[in-house]
Design a protein around this motif. Structure first.
Motif, mmCIF file in Angstrom:
data_model
loop_
_atom_site.group_PDB
_atom_site.id
_atom_site.type_symbol
_atom_site.label_atom_id
_atom_site.label_comp_id
_atom_site.label_asym_id
_atom_site.label_seq_id
_atom_site.Cartn_x
_atom_site.Cartn_y
_atom_site.Cartn_z
ATOM 1 N N TYR A 230 6.007 -1.000 -2.726
ATOM 2 C CA TYR A 230 5.063 -2.040 -3.462
ATOM 3 C C TYR A 230 3.680 -1.124 -3.905
ATOM 4 C CZ TYR A 230 1.484 -5.625 -3.291
ATOM 5 O OH TYR A 230 0.378 -6.528 -3.928
ATOM 6 N N GLY A 231 3.571 -0.046 -3.168
ATOM 7 C CA GLY A 231 2.257 0.616 -3.473
ATOM 8 C C GLY A 231 1.239 0.642 -2.425
ATOM 9 N N ILE A 232 0.099 0.595 -2.813
ATOM 10 C CA ILE A 232 -1.337 0.681 -1.897
ATOM 11 C C ILE A 232 -1.661 -0.622 -1.554
ATOM 12 C CG2 ILE A 232 -3.527 1.602 -1.537
ATOM 13 C CD1 ILE A 232 -1.381 3.824 -1.728
ATOM 14 N N ILE A 233 -1.820 -1.047 -0.520
ATOM 15 C CA ILE A 233 -2.190 -2.340 0.117
ATOM 16 C C ILE A 233 -3.531 -2.621 -0.776
ATOM 17 C CG2 ILE A 233 -2.839 -3.851 1.826
ATOM 18 C CD1 ILE A 233 -0.972 -2.420 3.481
ATOM 19 N N PRO A 234 -3.888 -3.694 -1.530
ATOM 20 C CA PRO A 234 -4.969 -4.055 -2.081
ATOM 21 C C PRO A 234 -6.138 -4.360 -1.150
ATOM 22 C CG PRO A 234 -3.793 -5.774 -2.157
ATOM 23 C CD PRO A 234 -2.833 -4.816 -1.858
ATOM 24 N N ASP A 235 -7.409 -3.987 -1.711
ATOM 25 C CA ASP A 235 -8.699 -4.435 -1.041
ATOM 26 C C ASP A 235 -8.607 -6.022 -0.517
ATOM 27 O OD1 ASP A 235 -9.432 -1.768 -1.353
ATOM 28 O OD2 ASP A 235 -10.972 -2.372 -2.982
ATOM 29 N N GLY A 236 -9.316 -6.047 0.554
ATOM 30 C CA GLY A 236 -9.344 -7.733 1.105
ATOM 31 C C GLY A 236 -8.215 -7.847 1.867
ATOM 32 N N ALA A 237 -7.019 -7.142 1.864
ATOM 33 C CA ALA A 237 -5.841 -7.508 2.616
ATOM 34 C C ALA A 237 -5.906 -6.646 3.836
ATOM 35 C CB ALA A 237 -4.449 -7.201 1.891
ATOM 36 N N GLN A 238 -5.066 -7.008 4.912
ATOM 37 C CA GLN A 238 -4.734 -6.227 6.105
ATOM 38 C C GLN A 238 -4.409 -4.840 5.644
ATOM 39 O OE1 GLN A 238 -5.961 -7.210 9.036
ATOM 40 N NE2 GLN A 238 -6.679 -9.336 8.120
ATOM 41 N N GLY A 239 -4.911 -3.843 6.109
ATOM 42 C CA GLY A 239 -4.527 -2.262 5.943
ATOM 43 C C GLY A 239 -4.762 -2.003 4.578
ATOM 44 N N ALA A 240 -5.715 -2.410 3.891
ATOM 45 C CA ALA A 240 -6.117 -2.238 2.513
ATOM 46 C C ALA A 240 -6.454 -0.698 2.265
ATOM 47 C CB ALA A 240 -7.649 -3.026 2.245
ATOM 48 N N GLY A 241 -5.976 0.096 1.265
ATOM 49 C CA GLY A 241 -5.937 1.364 1.070
ATOM 50 C C GLY A 241 -4.731 2.096 1.700
ATOM 51 N N ASN A 242 -3.897 1.668 2.513
ATOM 52 C CA ASN A 242 -2.735 2.204 3.148
ATOM 53 C C ASN A 242 -1.460 1.940 2.300
ATOM 54 O OD1 ASN A 242 -3.519 3.585 5.940
ATOM 55 N ND2 ASN A 242 -4.709 1.600 6.039
ATOM 56 N N LYS A 243 -0.536 2.580 2.469
ATOM 57 C CA LYS A 243 0.705 2.474 1.747
ATOM 58 C C LYS A 243 1.402 1.416 2.419
ATOM 59 C CE LYS A 243 2.137 6.807 3.044
ATOM 60 N NZ LYS A 243 2.930 7.849 3.195
ATOM 61 N N ALA A 244 2.133 0.476 1.753
ATOM 62 C CA ALA A 244 2.906 -0.535 2.131
ATOM 63 C C ALA A 244 4.095 -0.354 2.686
ATOM 64 C CB ALA A 244 2.832 -1.505 0.994
ATOM 65 N N TRP A 245 4.512 -1.043 3.819
ATOM 66 C CA TRP A 245 5.951 -0.948 4.279
ATOM 67 C C TRP A 245 6.906 -1.403 3.437
ATOM 68 C CZ3 TRP A 245 7.626 1.942 8.651
ATOM 69 C CH2 TRP A 245 6.226 2.566 9.375
ATOM 70 N N THR A 246 8.102 -0.987 3.416
ATOM 71 C CA THR A 246 9.233 -1.897 2.888
ATOM 72 C C THR A 246 10.148 -2.115 4.199
ATOM 73 O OG1 THR A 246 8.922 -0.836 0.577
ATOM 74 C CG2 THR A 246 11.041 -2.034 1.008
ATOM 75 N N PHE A 247 10.745 -3.364 4.091
ATOM 76 C CA PHE A 247 11.491 -3.695 5.233
ATOM 77 C C PHE A 247 12.729 -4.576 4.504
ATOM 78 C CE2 PHE A 247 8.626 -2.371 8.317
ATOM 79 C CZ PHE A 247 9.059 -1.932 9.451
ATOM 80 N N ILE A 248 13.838 -3.775 4.746
ATOM 81 C CA ILE A 248 15.165 -4.435 3.840
ATOM 82 C C ILE A 248 16.213 -4.660 5.012
ATOM 83 C CG2 ILE A 248 15.957 -2.126 3.462
ATOM 84 C CD1 ILE A 248 17.441 -3.293 1.004
ATOM 85 N N ASP A 249 16.931 -5.717 4.695
ATOM 86 C CA ASP A 249 17.994 -6.163 5.934
ATOM 87 C C ASP A 249 19.285 -6.016 5.000
ATOM 88 O OD1 ASP A 249 19.187 -7.274 8.170
ATOM 89 O OD2 ASP A 249 18.486 -9.316 7.506
ATOM 90 N N GLU A 250 20.144 -6.804 5.474
ATOM 91 C CA GLU A 250 21.752 -6.756 5.495
ATOM 92 C C GLU A 250 21.825 -7.046 3.702
ATOM 93 O OE1 GLU A 250 25.904 -6.618 6.102
ATOM 94 O OE2 GLU A 250 23.967 -6.297 7.140
ATOM 95 N N ILE A 251 22.489 -6.082 3.004
ATOM 96 C CA ILE A 251 23.005 -6.082 1.632
ATOM 97 C C ILE A 251 24.271 -7.054 1.661
ATOM 98 C CG2 ILE A 251 23.400 -5.038 -0.569
ATOM 99 C CD1 ILE A 251 21.716 -2.761 0.512
ATOM 100 N N ILE A 252 24.209 -8.231 1.297
ATOM 101 C CA ILE A 252 25.438 -9.237 1.404
ATOM 102 C C ILE A 252 26.152 -9.065 0.030
ATOM 103 C CG2 ILE A 252 26.404 -11.290 1.936
ATOM 104 C CD1 ILE A 252 24.014 -11.690 3.668
ATOM 105 N N ILE A 253 27.549 -8.589 0.200
ATOM 106 C CA ILE A 253 28.069 -8.519 -1.103
ATOM 107 C C ILE A 253 29.361 -9.392 -1.194
ATOM 108 C CG2 ILE A 253 29.576 -6.783 -2.642
ATOM 109 C CD1 ILE A 253 27.966 -4.578 -1.330
ATOM 110 N N LYS A 254 29.270 -10.256 -2.113
ATOM 111 C CA LYS A 254 30.506 -11.398 -2.255
ATOM 112 C C LYS A 254 31.321 -11.308 -3.363
ATOM 113 C CE LYS A 254 27.713 -15.016 0.266
ATOM 114 N NZ LYS A 254 27.308 -16.362 -0.073
#
Length: 757
Positions: free
Chosen positions: A733-757
């Motif tokens: 996502y990039g840097i967390i914007p001003d006014g948000a929790q954690g502003a100025g820090n790098k955002a986390w990416t959380f990914i779960d199961e990749i389901i292939i049908k």
């Protein structure tokens, strides 16, 4: 002849009598938490009764009184004073040859219990070990303790627990109860988090509005911060501890060899104080004490009023607390208002500072020098490294281990308290009916297996690691029962990390000792979380599901059709093959009685299961889940727990995931799942890119089609396209914007199961 027969008869009766007496003695295996450095069990036992004598040398006033008080509670309130002629006694003996200031030696044999120590602290910790050898509730005239020898001293000199009373406040009686439990576990530092945006909890006589305004908020957030829309309890909430109450708690802790470290937050987490005295802020506007959780832009402004206020506050705090340390926070200080403030910008320029980060460092260094003039040292969260670290500051490393590594290499002392292993506000079980928590996943075993010494440190740099601390942030803990539920038994696991030698620690033995300890917690009226009888599941490399439980002498029964197991269900003896959709339900049984909670795990057998997967970046070590293979193992992660075994977390990384199939397959659809809990700095990516391995035209999608419980799902159609593999690019996502929790820090990416049908 008659006399000889009579003598033999008497001897036989005597032997039989002794055998019967020995057989009647129920000697319990020693079970002590935290585990001693060395414990040797010998033959025989010591018998404690109303005629047992007791003595302690004058060097041990607190340890001796504590043990006497315990005997009194057991109903033995008139023990004899020991003299040299007696042979059934307990003696706390001063021994200057015990080198460790917190160490001790205990020997129990049939005639005596002899404890050697060179300080009252060492004797006190010996007493705590001895108490754990006694029965929890005594209803007998005699108590038998196994003969043994213990040689013991702590691994770390700092062994701490934290409690946040700003978000929710707890009565003095509970603070004492918390400290008492800490002392049982040989912990020696209580970190009392007294000020924050949501409430100021300590009386400062020079500033009455801190009690009148800053100590109370008009309403309190209900539910989770990530819930939308927000709902509130509109009842006014708050309070504060008077200085007399603080002295009372300090005295109570001192009698248990626990130092209390107060935390007065600066320059951030200051909204409650600014609500009372607006001149402390950069905007000079009226603000309210915060009614939600998180991080706020209202921080202290670098003006004369602020420095005078904080110095006066710290004068009262320093005079009140005998602790050599005062914690000044230093974390989560958004720079938004400083960037916009003429006062702050002028201060930066006049003091030759480079930017707002150096301004934050200026605050820390200023108050380090000020408190040093009062004979105090500062502790701060690892953000105090930003902009330059104060020379004598101690760093609490919470955002992982890197802060501690950097600080120790600079020659600063550090205390290890990373979120990954020490944040007890995280969920401790993946059971869906756990009480609401901030997020994350920190089970008991992970706490226990924490290694506080980073591999990056060696030689004398290791000596800068003072110890460890568990943190209890109370945004989602409005009651004392909930605090206890979240803190126990994880506090017991951390106590062993802090006290016991690494080579002596054994999780299976700890679990067995904990099973013995739980009735003691019951007797202390501690509302602990009991997950000992829960089942753990693990998918092995052969696509088989393994079940286990840590307690010995129990059996697991299970089903695979979604029905609840009973005494007729299959006993688990070998891994369960995973070749089709199934729902495994299992439970621990002991003598046909079910124990603990029902375990349930659903499996979805899709075309990606068993494929080969690679990721260009490893997941963050704090959120590594089940590794890369966990993304295609047929198990979907929790919709509410981003820290469970199925979610993988990446901090600021752009991801490239490649999945290769054993043979060419037909793909109709791929489903991706991302977490989007912005309050925890977690952001779903703005876009993802798909590249079939045959280098067909890429497919560009924005994963925002479906959202529920902060989970974003994207279904990508492939219309039965034949392929041997696929590459997925996921930009951060990039840097967390001003006014948000954690502003100025790098955002986390959380990914779960990749389901292939």
């Amino acid at each position: 002849m008659l006399q000889r027969i009579l003598l033999i008869t008497i001897l036989i009766l005597t032997v039989l009598s002794c055998t019967k007496t020995t057989r009647d003695v129920d000697l319990k295996s020693p079970s002590i938490i935290p585990a001693p450095q060395s414990l040797q069990v010998n033959d025989g036992y010591f018998t404690f009764h109303e005629n047992t004598s007791f003595r302690f040398d004058p060097e041990f006033p607190m340890a001796g009184k504590f043990l006497l008080d315990h005997f009194d509670k057991m109903g033995f309130d008139e023990l004899n004073d020991y003299n040299d002629k007696e042979d059934n006694y307990i003696y706390l003996k001063f021994n200057e040859e015990i080198n460790s200031t917190e160490g001790y030696r205990m020997k129990i044999d049939p005639e005596r219990i002899l404890i050697h120590a060179s300080t009252d602290a060492g004797a006190f910790y010996a007493v705590q070990s001895l108490i754990q050898l006694f029965p929890i509730l005594n209803d007998k005239d005699e108590i038998h303790l196994p003969a043994l020898i213990i040689e013991d001293e702590p691994r770390f000199k700092y062994r701490g627990m934290h409690l946040d009373v700003s978000r929710h406040m707890f009565p003095v009686a509970f603070i004492k109860k918390y400290i008492d439990a800490m002392s049982m576990l040989k912990m020696n530092n209580f970190h009392w988090h007294l000020t924050d945006d949501q409430g100021w909890r300590i009386e400062i006589k020079q500033y009455p509005k801190l009690q009148e305004v800053a100590a109370y908020r008009d309403s309190t957030l209900l539910g989770h911060y990530n819930d939308t829309p927000h709902k509130y309890n509109t009842t006014r909430y708050g309070g504060y501890y008077t200085q007399d109450e603080v002295r009372e708690v300090i005295a109570f802790a001192k009698a248990r060899h626990i130092n209390i470290i107060p935390e007065i937050e600066l320059p951030g987490h200051a909204q409650a104080a600014i609500a009372a005295y607006p001149e402390l802020g950069c905007t000079k506007e009226d603000v309210n004490v915060a009614t939600e959780w998180g991080v706020f832009d209202n921080i202290y402004c670098p003006n004369p009023e602020t420095f005078e206020f904080l110095e006066n506050v710290l004068d009262e705090v320093a005079a009140l607390f005998p602790s050599p340390y005062i914690h000044i926070g230093g974390d989560e200080a958004p720079k938004t208002q400083w960037k916009q403030s003429a006062t702050a910008q002028r201060f930066i320029k006049e003091n030759g500072l480079k930017d707002e980060y150096e301004l934050q460092s200026y605050f820390i260094k200023h108050f380090e020098k000020y408190l040093a003039s009062k004979g105090k040292k500062i502790i701060g969260w690892d953000e105090i490294l930003e902009g330059g670290l104060a020379k004598d500051a101690t760093v609490m490393s919470w955002r992982g281990m890197q802060g501690a590594i950097d600080a120790a290499k600079k020659g600063n002392d550090v205390i290890m308290t990373p979120t990954s292993h020490c944040y007890f506000d995280y969920y401790q079980s993946d059971n869906e009916n756990e009480p609401l928590a901030i997020g994350g996943f920190l089970p008991l075993e992970k706490v226990y297996r924490f290694n506080p010494i980073p591999n990056e440190l060696s030689g004398e740099k290791i000596t800068h690691v003072l110890g460890v601390q568990g943190n209890v942030w109370t945004e989602y803990m409005p009651t004392t029962d909930q605090v206890e539920y979240m803190a126990f038994p994880r506090m017991l696991a951390l106590s062993e990390v802090a006290w016991s030698p690494a080579e002596k620690r054994d999780y299976n033995l700890f679990v067995n000792n904990l099973e013995v300890m739980l009735p003691r917690l019951d007797a202390m009226d501690i509302k602990y979380a009991n997950h000992l009888y829960e089942i753990e599941g693990n998918l092995n490399e052969d696509q088989e599901y393994e079940l286990s439980t840590k307690t010995l002498g129990k059996e697991i029964r299970y089903t695979t059709d979604g029905t609840e197991p009973n005494t007729n269900s299959t006993i688990y003896e070998s891994p369960i093959p995973f070749k089709e959709n199934m729902i495994v339900k299992a439970q621990v049984f002991d003598n046909a009685q079910p124990l603990g909670r029902l375990f349930s795990q659903e499996f979805f057998y899709h075309k990606g299961v068993g494929a080969t997967i690679t990721i260009n970046h490893p997941p963050h070590k704090s959120y590594s889940g089940s590794g890369a293979n966990g993304l295609i193992n047929g198990i979907v992660g929790s919709d509410t727990r981003y820290g469970d075994k199925e979610w993988l977390g990446f901090w600021g990384d752009d991801l490239e995931i490649e999945i290769d199939f054993e043979t060419e397959i037909s793909v109709n659809q791929i489903i991706l799942r991302f977490n989007d809990s912005n309050g925890q700095w977690i952001y779903a990516p703005k876009e993802v890119w798909f590249y079939p391995k045959e280098f067909l035209p890429s497919i560009h999608q924005v994963p925002l089609r479906y959202s529920e419980n902060n989970i974003l799902e994207q279904e990508i159609p492939f219309n039965n396209q034949e392929m041997k593999g696929i590459k997925i690019k996921i930009p951060n996502y990039g840097i967390i914007p001003d006014g948000a929790q954690g502003a100025g820090n790098k955002a986390w990416t959380f990914i779960d199961e990749i389901i292939i049908k």
